[in-house]
Design a protein around this motif. Structure first.
Motif: not given
Length: 279
Positions: A125-128, A155-160, A205-207, A273-276
């Motif tokens: 799973s992944s989330r923003i 925009y700066l994004c962090a994904v787990e 996400l790729s990172c 999307s957040r759901e994806m």
């Protein structure tokens, strides 16, 4: 015997098949994909017309993520007719000495496809964690004696990314940027913001996936190894610390020492999307 599969564009000759003796037909690449994807996930299928000296017909380059899958496909398909009247010729590409391809990160869509294949749809799973506007004004252009400012949205994004069955958690941080062509048009600003957001989310996400190695065992089972290439600041921070790191009005990569973390990796055309990201 085990094989390591990375979330990177396959660059090895042992993962690549050359197929020739192809007859022209509508949807040739789709036919090739259908025939060869039975042996494992494919990164790409590209069909090309033969050079004039080689006579009529087509050849194709097929890239697998796994060298084992490529080898099995070659053994099973060489000399077979598959979807056409004449038999195909299939071989594993030979290594070119002195030529080294640059290793590139997969797009986020490709990462998700690979994770779904080896880990299952419920195996990750992944989330923003956060998606912050860090925009400012960049550059000035002089035209006919007038100074014009061109606005850039950042925009700066962090994904787990979490692999619950393997006890692995990894994070990715990335910057997305898009120019506002007409700063006086509110719709253009919204459109540019969305472009910057989808770039940031896709790259983050790729990172995160780049730190994961899939160990495919001979019996088909998959083990996972966490493999950071450097001291991982983002993975060692608490969630609140990570949010605080990106909640700034203007971004300075040098100030936060994130030049390596915010690497220039590939990204998707579509925004997950957040759901994806948290299926």
């Amino acid at each position: 015997m085990a094989e390591v599969v990375e979330f990177r564009v396959p660059a090895g000759s042992h993962q690549t098949l050359l197929v020739w003796g192809l007859e022209p037909e509508p949807g040739l690449e789709r036919s090739l994909f259908s025939a060869f994807s039975k042996f494992g996930p494919l990164y790409s299928v590209r069909a090309h017309r033969n050079a004039a000296v080689a006579g009529p017909g087509y050849y194709a380059i097929i890239k697998f993520y796994s060298a084992g899958d490529a080898r099995r496909a070659q053994q099973a398909c060489n000399g077979q007719r598959l979807f056409q009247e004449s038999p195909l010729k299939v071989c594993v590409c030979t290594k070119q000495k002195g030529f080294q391809q640059q290793v590139l990160a997969l797009t986020s869509n490709k990462c998700q496809e690979l994770a779904n294949h080896y880990l299952g749809f419920n195996g990750w799973s992944s989330r923003i964690i956060t998606l912050q506007n860090v925009s400012g004004f960049d550059g000035e252009n002089e035209e006919l004696g007038e100074t014009l400012q061109k606005r850039s949205v950042k925009y700066l994004c962090a994904v787990e990314v979490t692999l619950p069955h393997h006890g692995v958690r990894t994070r990715g941080v990335a910057l997305g940027e898009a120019d506002v062509e007409n700063s006086g048009d509110p719709l253009e600003f919204v459109t540019a913001s969305r472009r910057a957001q989808k770039v940031a989310v896709g790259k983050a996400l790729s990172c995160a996936f780049q730190k994961i190695l899939l160990i495919v065992l001979e019996n088909g089972k998959v083990a996972v190894e966490y493999n950071p290439t450097q001291e991982e600041l983002t993975d060692s921070l608490t969630e609140e610390e990570l949010k605080g790191l990106v909640q700034v009005s203007e971004l300075s990569l040098e100030q936060f020492d994130l030049e390596e973390v915010l690497s220039d990796v590939s990204f998707d055309d579509e925004l997950p999307s957040r759901e994806m990201l948290s299926h």
